[in-house]
Design an enzyme around this catalytic site. Structure first.
Site, PDB file in Angstrom:
ATOM      1  N   ARG A 161     -39.828  58.364  29.428  1.00  0.00           N
ATOM      2  CA  ARG A 161     -39.490  58.117  28.010  1.00  0.00           C
ATOM      3  C   ARG A 161     -40.200  59.125  27.104  1.00  0.00           C
ATOM      4  O   ARG A 161     -39.624  59.619  26.129  1.00  0.00           O
ATOM      5  CB  ARG A 161     -39.892  56.684  27.640  1.00  0.00           C
ATOM      6  CG  ARG A 161     -39.504  56.323  26.205  1.00  0.00           C
ATOM      7  CD  ARG A 161     -39.761  54.864  25.902  1.00  0.00           C
ATOM      8  NE  ARG A 161     -41.184  54.536  25.881  1.00  0.00           N
ATOM      9  CZ  ARG A 161     -41.662  53.293  25.735  1.00  0.00           C
ATOM     10  NH1 ARG A 161     -40.824  52.277  25.618  1.00  0.00           N
ATOM     11  NH2 ARG A 161     -42.952  53.079  25.722  1.00  0.00           N
ATOM     12  N   LYS A 194     -39.888  57.536  20.597  1.00  0.00           N
ATOM     13  CA  LYS A 194     -41.182  56.932  20.258  1.00  0.00           C
ATOM     14  C   LYS A 194     -41.986  58.002  19.521  1.00  0.00           C
ATOM     15  O   LYS A 194     -42.836  58.684  20.100  1.00  0.00           O
ATOM     16  CB  LYS A 194     -41.880  56.438  21.527  1.00  0.00           C
ATOM     17  CG  LYS A 194     -42.886  55.323  21.245  1.00  0.00           C
ATOM     18  CD  LYS A 194     -43.247  54.590  22.514  1.00  0.00           C
ATOM     19  CE  LYS A 194     -44.494  53.763  22.349  1.00  0.00           C
ATOM     20  NZ  LYS A 194     -44.425  52.727  21.328  1.00  0.00           N
TER      21      LYS A 194
HETATM   22  N1  PXG Z   1     -40.503  48.489  19.982  1.00  0.00           N
HETATM   23  C1  PXG Z   1     -41.382  49.257  19.305  1.00  0.00           C
HETATM   24  C2  PXG Z   1     -41.029  49.752  17.958  1.00  0.00           C
HETATM   25  C3  PXG Z   1     -42.599  49.601  19.909  1.00  0.00           C
HETATM   26  O1  PXG Z   1     -43.458  50.380  19.248  1.00  0.00           O
HETATM   27  C4  PXG Z   1     -41.973  48.300  21.842  1.00  0.00           C
HETATM   28  C5  PXG Z   1     -40.776  48.016  21.205  1.00  0.00           C
HETATM   29  C6  PXG Z   1     -42.211  47.784  23.232  1.00  0.00           C
HETATM   30  O2  PXG Z   1     -42.096  48.864  24.170  1.00  0.00           O
HETATM   31  P1  PXG Z   1     -42.934  48.858  25.531  1.00  0.00           P
HETATM   32  O3  PXG Z   1     -42.498  50.102  26.224  1.00  0.00           O
HETATM   33  O4  PXG Z   1     -44.377  48.891  25.129  1.00  0.00           O
HETATM   34  O5  PXG Z   1     -42.553  47.638  26.266  1.00  0.00           O
HETATM   35  C7  PXG Z   1     -42.907  49.137  21.194  1.00  0.00           C
HETATM   36  C8  PXG Z   1     -44.210  49.527  21.814  1.00  0.00           C
HETATM   37  C9  PXG Z   1     -49.831  48.109  19.674  1.00  0.00           C
HETATM   38  C10 PXG Z   1     -48.663  48.997  19.873  1.00  0.00           C
HETATM   39  O6  PXG Z   1     -50.880  48.623  19.276  1.00  0.00           O
HETATM   40  C11 PXG Z   1     -47.523  48.556  20.494  1.00  0.00           C
HETATM   41  C12 PXG Z   1     -46.425  49.385  20.639  1.00  0.00           C
HETATM   42  C13 PXG Z   1     -46.511  50.646  20.143  1.00  0.00           C
HETATM   43  C14 PXG Z   1     -47.635  51.095  19.545  1.00  0.00           C
HETATM   44  C15 PXG Z   1     -48.743  50.283  19.400  1.00  0.00           C
HETATM   45  O7  PXG Z   1     -49.696  46.911  19.907  1.00  0.00           O
HETATM   46  N2  PXG Z   1     -45.295  48.857  21.218  1.00  0.00           N
END
Ligand code: PXG
Length: 288
Positions: free
Chosen positions: A50, A149
């Site tokens: 990703r 991202k």
């Molecule tokens: N949507 C968004 C907008 C995200 O930033 C997710 C979904 C979940 O994706 P993953 O791959 O993690 O299952 C994310 C990711 C934090 C933090 O500090 C969390 C994310 C990104 C940056 C910081 O909790 N989540």
């Protein structure tokens, strides 16, 4: 803490980037947030894929190969004596002048922070979250695909601020058409009549690594799983609802917009999926 910065390990106090870095000036860059569980970097390859696609989408040349990223991340965990933690890998456009032009940035800057994460307290996994839908909409795919991202998180941050103003820890964000996209830093799922349903990524959701793990778990447990356009109605009238993310893992949602979802307690399918998720985080991925 030791930070891997531009190809070498430095002390935390020396881990600095320039004020002319376009990651800071414009949010021009991409990142990953990855979890380490018992010495296992969870689904590292999927995160790195990703990461590469995010970079490709903004025409940013990756400074490291997949194997080099993998090694830099594992070594960051080892250097900091971590067995459990949170890893942030970042690539910025690098140092440029005071204009947008990314082609004037000579060299991408990149770093890995392997540290701890502040998690939701355990009682939220037991009792579930009460969340709200916020007015700020998810940026549309024609403006900035949610699948990238990127370091531009202001859209999500506005959502997070609004959630707090309404007394909630997380928020549902809708897209411009009014369909449910995701939460501010998590993907969203509902359970309805025994099926697990989640918005498609083209509704404005990030292709979450946790999200894809849940889809795999559903398949393996023989639970029907599908993507669909969801409105707030679908969440209000769901039997169960949960959010997924590398930070949040699988967190039950029991209230949305002051309305009780299902019985108002974390449901049986959410609990099954969470239990299965907690097993998989120890085995799927890369040992440091
Ligand atoms: N949507 C968004 C907008 C995200 O930033 C997710 C979904 C979940 O994706 P993953 O791959 O993690 O299952 C994310 C990711 C934090 C933090 O500090 C969390 C994310 C990104 C940056 C910081 O909790 N989540």
């Amino acid at each position: 803490m030791k930070i891997y910065l531009d190809g070498r390990f430095v002390d935390e106090a020396d881990a600095k980037v320039s004020v002319f870095d376009h990651g800071l000036l414009y949010g021009d860059g991409v990142f990953e947030g990855i979890r380490l569980y018992g010495g296992n970097v969870f689904r590292l390859d999927e995160h790195l894929e990703r990461f590469e696609y995010s970079a490709k989408a903004i025409l940013l040349d990756m400074p490291l190969t997949r194997a080099q990223w993998s090694e830099a991340i594992c070594e960051s965990c080892r250097q900091n004596g971590l067995k459990d933690g949170y890893i942030r890998a970042v690539v910025t456009r690098g140092v440029g002048d005071l204009g947008l032009s990314p082609w004037l940035c000579k060299q991408a800057s990149y770093f890995v922070i392997a540290g701890k994460i502040s998690l939701y307290p355990p009682e939220y996994y037991e009792n579930g979250l009460a969340i709200v839908t916020v007015p700020t909409r998810r940026i549309g795919p024609a403006s900035l695909p949610a699948t990238i991202k990127s370091l531009n998180y202001l859209n999500n941050i506005l959502g997070k601020i609004e959630a707090k103003q309404f007394g909630a820890l997380e928020a549902i964000m809708l897209n411009d058409q009014g369909y449910v996209a995701e939460a501010t830093a998590d993907n969203v799922f509902i359970v309805h009549k025994g099926e697990i349903v989640t918005p498609s990524t083209f509704q404005g959701a990030l292709k979450g690594v946790t999200r894809s793990t849940i889809i795999d778990i559903a398949k393996d447990l023989g639970i029907t799983e599908r993507e669909a356009n969801l409105t707030r109605y679908d969440l209000w009238c769901a039997d169960e609802c949960f959010l997924t993310g590398s930070g949040a893992e699988v967190i039950p949602v029991v209230k949305l917009d002051g309305r009780t979802i299902g019985t108002g307690k974390p449901g049986p399918i959410t609990r099954r999926v969470l239990a299965e998720f907690r097993k998989r985080v120890l085995t799927e991925g890369t040992r440091i």
